[in-house]
Design an enzyme around this catalytic site. Structure first.
Site, PDB file in Angstrom:
ATOM      1  N   LEU A  31      37.946  47.074 -24.606  1.00 37.00           N
ATOM      2  CA  LEU A  31      37.681  46.063 -25.078  1.00 37.00           C
ATOM      3  C   LEU A  31      37.751  46.151 -26.746  1.00 37.00           C
ATOM      4  O   LEU A  31      38.383  45.564 -27.384  1.00 37.00           O
ATOM      5  CB  LEU A  31      36.869  45.223 -24.743  1.00 37.00           C
ATOM      6  CG  LEU A  31      36.653  44.671 -23.071  1.00 37.00           C
ATOM      7  CD1 LEU A  31      35.506  44.155 -22.736  1.00 37.00           C
ATOM      8  CD2 LEU A  31      37.903  43.880 -22.882  1.00 37.00           C
ATOM      9  N   LYS A  56      37.734  61.403 -30.209  1.00 41.76           N
ATOM     10  CA  LYS A  56      38.182  60.259 -29.706  1.00 41.76           C
ATOM     11  C   LYS A  56      38.566  59.100 -30.691  1.00 41.76           C
ATOM     12  O   LYS A  56      39.443  58.112 -30.451  1.00 41.76           O
ATOM     13  CB  LYS A  56      37.184  59.351 -28.541  1.00 41.76           C
ATOM     14  CG  LYS A  56      37.212  60.663 -27.339  1.00 41.76           C
ATOM     15  CD  LYS A  56      36.125  59.880 -26.601  1.00 41.76           C
ATOM     16  CE  LYS A  56      35.661  61.000 -25.186  1.00 41.76           C
ATOM     17  NZ  LYS A  56      34.502  60.473 -24.564  1.00 41.76           N
ATOM     18  N   ASN A 107      30.358  45.279 -29.715  1.00 42.98           N
ATOM     19  CA  ASN A 107      31.185  45.566 -28.457  1.00 42.98           C
ATOM     20  C   ASN A 107      30.730  46.795 -27.436  1.00 42.98           C
ATOM     21  O   ASN A 107      30.863  46.547 -26.195  1.00 42.98           O
ATOM     22  CB  ASN A 107      32.602  45.942 -28.774  1.00 42.98           C
ATOM     23  CG  ASN A 107      33.596  46.201 -27.701  1.00 42.98           C
ATOM     24  OD1 ASN A 107      33.950  45.800 -26.784  1.00 42.98           O
ATOM     25  ND2 ASN A 107      33.809  47.703 -27.521  1.00 42.98           N
ATOM     26  N   LYS A 138      20.562  44.208 -37.994  1.00 47.77           N
ATOM     27  CA  LYS A 138      19.360  43.873 -38.959  1.00 47.77           C
ATOM     28  C   LYS A 138      19.984  44.660 -40.351  1.00 47.77           C
ATOM     29  O   LYS A 138      19.456  44.157 -41.411  1.00 47.77           O
ATOM     30  CB  LYS A 138      18.214  44.557 -38.685  1.00 47.77           C
ATOM     31  CG  LYS A 138      16.755  44.348 -39.517  1.00 47.77           C
ATOM     32  CD  LYS A 138      15.502  44.692 -38.766  1.00 47.77           C
ATOM     33  CE  LYS A 138      14.418  44.541 -39.759  1.00 47.77           C
ATOM     34  NZ  LYS A 138      13.861  43.120 -39.732  1.00 47.77           N
ATOM     35  N   SER A 160      27.623  40.567 -23.799  1.00 46.07           N
ATOM     36  CA  SER A 160      26.907  40.516 -22.978  1.00 46.07           C
ATOM     37  C   SER A 160      27.719  40.663 -21.725  1.00 46.07           C
ATOM     38  O   SER A 160      28.737  41.386 -21.669  1.00 46.07           O
ATOM     39  CB  SER A 160      25.965  39.177 -22.893  1.00 46.07           C
ATOM     40  OG  SER A 160      25.126  39.345 -21.800  1.00 46.07           O
ATOM     41  N   TYR A 190      20.699  47.911 -16.364  1.00 49.54           N
ATOM     42  CA  TYR A 190      21.969  47.277 -17.126  1.00 49.54           C
ATOM     43  C   TYR A 190      21.724  45.698 -17.072  1.00 49.54           C
ATOM     44  O   TYR A 190      22.175  45.444 -18.204  1.00 49.54           O
ATOM     45  CB  TYR A 190      22.999  47.753 -16.319  1.00 49.54           C
ATOM     46  CG  TYR A 190      24.441  47.323 -16.762  1.00 49.54           C
ATOM     47  CD1 TYR A 190      24.903  47.483 -18.014  1.00 49.54           C
ATOM     48  CD2 TYR A 190      25.248  46.090 -16.065  1.00 49.54           C
ATOM     49  CE1 TYR A 190      25.965  47.130 -18.793  1.00 49.54           C
ATOM     50  CE2 TYR A 190      26.108  45.418 -16.520  1.00 49.54           C
ATOM     51  CZ  TYR A 190      26.739  45.973 -17.719  1.00 49.54           C
ATOM     52  OH  TYR A 190      27.839  45.323 -18.387  1.00 49.54           O
ATOM     53  N   LYS A 194      21.753  43.264 -20.676  1.00 46.94           N
ATOM     54  CA  LYS A 194      22.755  42.460 -20.669  1.00 46.94           C
ATOM     55  C   LYS A 194      22.271  40.936 -21.069  1.00 46.94           C
ATOM     56  O   LYS A 194      22.638  40.105 -21.753  1.00 46.94           O
ATOM     57  CB  LYS A 194      23.746  42.217 -19.734  1.00 46.94           C
ATOM     58  CG  LYS A 194      24.541  43.615 -19.687  1.00 46.94           C
ATOM     59  CD  LYS A 194      25.628  43.736 -20.774  1.00 46.94           C
ATOM     60  CE  LYS A 194      25.142  44.548 -21.895  1.00 46.94           C
ATOM     61  NZ  LYS A 194      26.091  44.672 -23.023  1.00 46.94           N
TER      62      LYS A 194
END
Length: 305
Positions: A31, A56, A107, A138, A160, A190, A194
């Site tokens: 994404l 990468k 992301n 922050k 999320s 996990y 989220k």
């Protein structure tokens, strides 16, 4: 299809981004890569692809530059969200080059991995997905607030997942978050991370009203996150689910791209694809849980600054 779903077309609906500076964490694949690809076609001044692996990241930048319409400068910003020192170094490097930041897109993330700890001793999924992005946000907040004086649409977008609704009922056992949480499944760990993303974004919107804070879940998208998942049976299940039900990557990124550019995206909201508010779980909308997590995270971050 829900009647209030936004019909978002990136080529037509992303506005001119001239002069704007953007950071996308985890931009080397999935994404994040698709988000950079679409935003880079609309004249931003600079996009920073924040990722841990230089190899990468540079390969992704090389591939992006070969695509039609991608003309914006794109640079790698070295960043390991499981290390506070790496995050501090990334922010310092960014400040050496830029005097504004219009959009921070949180992301990156890890999904259903084996037990582990971040460098600072947080459970690896919560530490990476929530604590890492919280510190990054922050440290970058002052420059985003400064940018908001000339661009009122300056914002932070955080990913999320619909998996937040499956977080265990006793979500935040704060002492537990500084262990491997071995008595919880990797799925539970996990899901806690989220819903933590959703709670923290909502709290930031309440505490910092001069910058937009928008949270999204992209839906089930054909990304490579499931490859990291621990357990043969879990990985096989995720591969099957994605093969049968997942949204293609180019469309799956629409939710976060819309949230990153649309003036209709409201601060404090948690959007389902695409641009649908109010679809999160009841607990994701709990101000009490959100505030409790926010204050705990602020205290934790203060210990490391």
């Amino acid at each position: 299809m829900c009647s209030n779903r936004v019909n978002f077309r990136p080529d037509h609906d992303i506005p001119d981004l001239s002069g704007q500076v953007i950071i996308v964490t985890g931009g080397n694949s999935g994404l994040g890569f698709e988000t950079i690809k679409q935003l880079a076609k609309h004249n931003p001044a600079h996009i920073y692809l924040a990722a841990r692996s230089s190899e990468k990241a540079e390969r992704a930048i090389h591939d992006l530059r070969k695509l039609d319409g991608v003309t914006a400068p794109i640079s790698h910003l070295p960043l390991d969200l499981s290390s506070f020192e790496s995050i501090k170094d990334a922010v310092a490097k960014f400040h050496q080059s830029e005097s504004r930041l219009d959009t921070l897109i949180n992301n990156a993330g890890i999904m259903m991995v084996a037990e582990g700890l971040t460098e600072e001793g947080y459970e690896i999924q919560f530490g990476t997905n929530v604590m890492g992005h919280a510190l990054l946000t922050k440290l970058l907040l002052p420059i985003i607030q400064q940018t908001a004086q000339i661009n009122p649409e300056a914002r932070v977008v955080t990913l999320s997942s619909a998996s937040e609704a499956m977080a265990p009922s006793d979500i935040y056992k704060f002492n537990e978050l500084k262990t491997t949480m071995s008595d919880r499944s990797t799925q539970a760990r996990y899901c806690i991370s989220k819903i933590g993303n959703a709670h923290y974004s909502a709290a930031m919107a309440r505490h910092c009203t001069d910058v937009k804070f928008v949270c999204v879940h992209p839906g089930m998208v054909d990304t490579n996150l499931h490859v990291q998942s621990s357990g043969v049976f879990l990985r096989a299940f995720l591969y099957t689910a994605i093969y049968l039900f997942a949204t293609p990557l180019d469309k799956g990124a629409h939710s976060q791209i819309w949230a990153s550019v649309s003036p209709d995206a409201k601060s404090g909201e948690f959007y389902a694809p695409v641009g649908q508010p109010g679809k999160g779980s009841k607990r994701s909308r709990s101000e009490e849980l959100s505030e409790t997590l926010f204050h705990w995270i602020q205290e934790e971050l203060r210990r490391h600054l």
